[in-house]
Design an enzyme around this catalytic site. Structure first.
Site, PDB file in Angstrom:
ATOM      1  N   LYS A  86       1.292  -1.143   0.139  1.00 58.16           N
ATOM      2  CA  LYS A  86      -0.416  -0.125   0.128  1.00 58.16           C
ATOM      3  C   LYS A  86       0.957   1.164  -0.025  1.00 58.16           C
ATOM      4  O   LYS A  86       1.917   1.118   0.704  1.00 58.16           O
ATOM      5  CB  LYS A  86      -0.895  -0.329   1.120  1.00 58.16           C
TER       6      LYS A  86
ATOM      7  N   SER B 166      -9.405   1.621   2.943  1.00 58.83           N
ATOM      8  CA  SER B 166      -8.606   2.183   2.396  1.00 58.83           C
ATOM      9  C   SER B 166      -8.053   1.567   1.863  1.00 58.83           C
ATOM     10  O   SER B 166      -6.761   2.164   0.848  1.00 58.83           O
ATOM     11  CB  SER B 166      -8.133   3.488   3.027  1.00 58.83           C
TER      12      SER B 166
ATOM     13  N   SER C 113      -9.486  -1.057   7.239  1.00 61.12           N
ATOM     14  CA  SER C 113      -9.122  -0.642   6.104  1.00 61.12           C
ATOM     15  C   SER C 113      -8.896  -1.635   5.371  1.00 61.12           C
ATOM     16  O   SER C 113      -7.987  -1.648   4.145  1.00 61.12           O
ATOM     17  CB  SER C 113      -8.508   0.870   6.034  1.00 61.12           C
TER      18      SER C 113
END
Lengths: 510, 100
Positions: free
Chosen positions: A79, A154, A178
């Protein structure tokens, strides 16, 4: 079987047996990404040459009998909130579009030291604020199961990349769900470890008392392998826990103890989609078939979780994001243009109209820089947090939220005296359509209803695939465990996956 | 307790954000809704509840008092949007109207 279909554990065994090389794995994944990521948009940045070079180096180590770990040569995606030395780390924000960190996050260092191939950086909601990856400023990610729908967030890019077989596993971060929520939306396993289990050093901060790094993978066994690499105390992060790392990759496959699973009554009430509820009920039945005992329990304050979470997370975010000042790193407004705009405004309104609240070139630069470089959701949370921390409101909002946080924590402490794990839905619904909730922040925030309380309490949680809706969207079941009981959590998930095949389904992508 | 446009404007100064008139309007509505939503916490009696700011019980984590490598000046300045030799360059803080 094609290399892209193999789990990380299978890749490890194949590499050890010499059935294929690290370069062949990386090459297969790069081809897969080339073919399908145009429609998914999971990756913000790829460095194919660098990845192939790492794979070649891994093959050389293996040939020389000097593997760094059994996982040497297996690719992983990150990420884009984890700092990578010398490579851009953007948080999918215009603020950091050109930021190149001078050091690696501890998690990244550990992955490199184990010989993993860093394949690329995945998309996310800007600064990890959101649960749809629609707040991303630098890319658009779609759900691999239905391009009209969001991948969740996210860590949406990481979940989508794993689901679409672009990488066997990926790293995400979870502040209020997330990792678990996009895992549920995309049909992967997602583990949020106990707060402090994994170092946060070099992870761009959103809400420091809630943020935690964890793995997304197709199987619980793979999640266990990856957690074992990244977990552990770190002198660079004073909030990392001085608790020894268990051999998760071994304990995950041990026989399942007779577990008592708590079903939280409040989680099956209003707001839960019927298809999601039915799939989770079936998963509960599977755990009973595995020898589990089901007990109904209650978390009386869980209904206050979303409000508590958004206050605390936004307060911490407003403070953390104060560092983006246009002076030290990141974006800065064009001051010449800004100066002209201010002069124009003053001419129009008369010289007296200038803002008199400590007005200066520096203050104007701060405000204009942040106005131009932060997206709407980030601004909203900075504003909410600043308001809730400001004089006169601190006690009513921030302090109050901290008190309710303790009540939520006490609820968990009480239930974990009665049960070994909690089981329930990860999300109220399956993946929703892009744009559906973008203009309704409160509706979006309700998506964190079942996940955010684990972050507030600091406990461990995991989502795993437990079915599909009639329209073919994945459904996730969430397991929660007391702090530092990742081993139990992963073992339960692994045994569930031995009995079910939801995790083996692949979205059709061209 | 409701939120006015003037409140939002004041908070935007504290938050170091310049907001357009449209953003001010939108945020007055949205923050107002969020504030009303979070006021549900007021239903709970928390008079005797100690605030929990952090999930871990750690206190006073000490590091060894040893010298470790840190960023050198060039590395620290490498991401500066504007620099002047060895310094970060910023607009004038006092008096000067031009932002340089």
């Amino acid at each position: 079987m094609s290399l892209i279909e193999l789990t990380a554990a299978q890749l490890r065994d194949g590499l050890a047996a010499g059935r294929f090389s690290a370069q062949e794995i990386t090459q297969s994944l790069l081809e897969r990404i080339e073919r399908v990521d145009r429609s998914v948009g999971a990756f913000l940045r790829m460095s194919p040459d660098a990845a192939l070079a790492q794979a070649a180096a891994s093959d050389q180590r293996r040939a020389a009998g000097r593997c760094l770990s059994p996982l040497d040569g297996i690719p992983v995606a990150l990420k884009d909130v984890l700092c990578t030395a010398g490579e851009p780390t953007t948080c999918s924000s215009r603020m950091l579009a050109n930021f190149v960190p001078p050091y690696d996050a501890t998690v990244v260092r550990k992955l490199r030291e184990a010989g993993l191939v860093l394949l690329g950086k995945t998309n996310l909601d800007e600064f990890a604020m959101g649960n749809s990856t629609e707040n991303a400023a630098l890319g658009t990610t779609r759900n691999p199961w239905d391009a009209r729908r969001v991948p969740g967030g996210s860590s949406g890019g990481s979940a989508a990349a794993v689901a679409a077989r672009m990488v066997p596993w990926a790293i995400g971060t979870d502040t209020g769900g997330s990792i678990r929520q996009p895992a549920a939306f995309c049909g992967t396993v997602g583990l949020k470890p106990t707060y402090g289990r994994v170092s946060r050093f070099g992870v761009v901060a959103f809400a420091s008392s809630l943020d935690q790094v964890g793995p997304l993978a197709r199987t619980a066994a793979d999640a266990a392998l990856l957690l074992e690499v990244i977990a552990g105390p770190d002198p660079q992060d004073a909030t990392s826990a001085p608790v020894a790392v268990e051999p998760y990759s071994r304990t995950v496959a041990e026989p399942l103890e007779s577990l008592t699973l708590g079903v939280v009554r409040e989680q099956f009430g209003a707001g839960l989609d019927a298809e999601v509820g039915a799939a989770v009920e079936r998963a509960i039945g599977t755990f009973q078939a595995l020898g589990g005992t089901i007990r109904e329990v209650t978390l009386p304050h869980s209904g206050y979780g979303v409000a508590t979470y958004y206050l605390i997370a936004s307060c911490e975010a407003s403070s953390n994001l104060a560092r983006y000042d246009g002076a030290h790193f990141g974006y800065r407004t064009d001051e010449a243009a800004m100066g002209r705009a201010v002069a124009d405004q003053q001419r129009q309104q008369g010289a007296d109209a200038a803002d008199d609240d400590g007005d200066s070139g520096l203050l104007r630069m701060y405000r204009q820089t942040r106005a131009e470089a932060f997206g709407p959701e980030v601004k909203r949370r900075i504003m909410l947090g600043t308001y809730a921390l400001s004089a006169g409101y601190y006690e009513a909002y921030y302090l109050k939220a901290l008190q309710v946080r303790r009540l939520i924590r006490q609820d968990f402490d009480a239930v974990f005296g009665q049960v070994d794990l909690l089981i329930g839905p990860t999300t109220p619904t399956a993946a929703y359509c892009a744009g559906e909730k973008l203009d309704d922040p409160l509706a979006m925030y309700q998506g964190d209803l079942y996940t955010a309380t684990a972050n507030l309490a600091g406990i461990a949680g995991l989502s795993l695939p437990c079915g599909f809706t009639r329209s073919g969207l994945p459904i996730g079941v969430q397991l929660l465990a007391p702090a530092f009981h990742e081993s139990r959590l992963l073992r339960a998930a692994h045994h569930y996956q031995q009995r079910t095949d939801w995790h083996t389904r692949t979205p059709e992508l061209s | 307790m409701s939120l006015t446009r003037a409140d939002v404007e004041k908070v935007s100064l504290l938050a170091r954000l310049a907001l357009t008139p449209d953003e001010l309007d939108a945020l007055t509505v949205q923050l107002g809704e969020i504030i009303r939503y979070v006021q549900q916490l007021g239903e709970l009696d928390t008079r005797d509840v100690q605030p929990l700011s952090h999930a871990m019980d750690l206190t006073n984590v000490f590091a060894d008092d040893t010298l470790l490598p840190s960023l050198d000046r060039e590395q620290a300045l490498a991401n500066a949007p504007k620099r002047d030799a060895e310094c970060y360059r910023v607009p004038a803080m006092l008096g000067d109207e031009s932002s340089r």
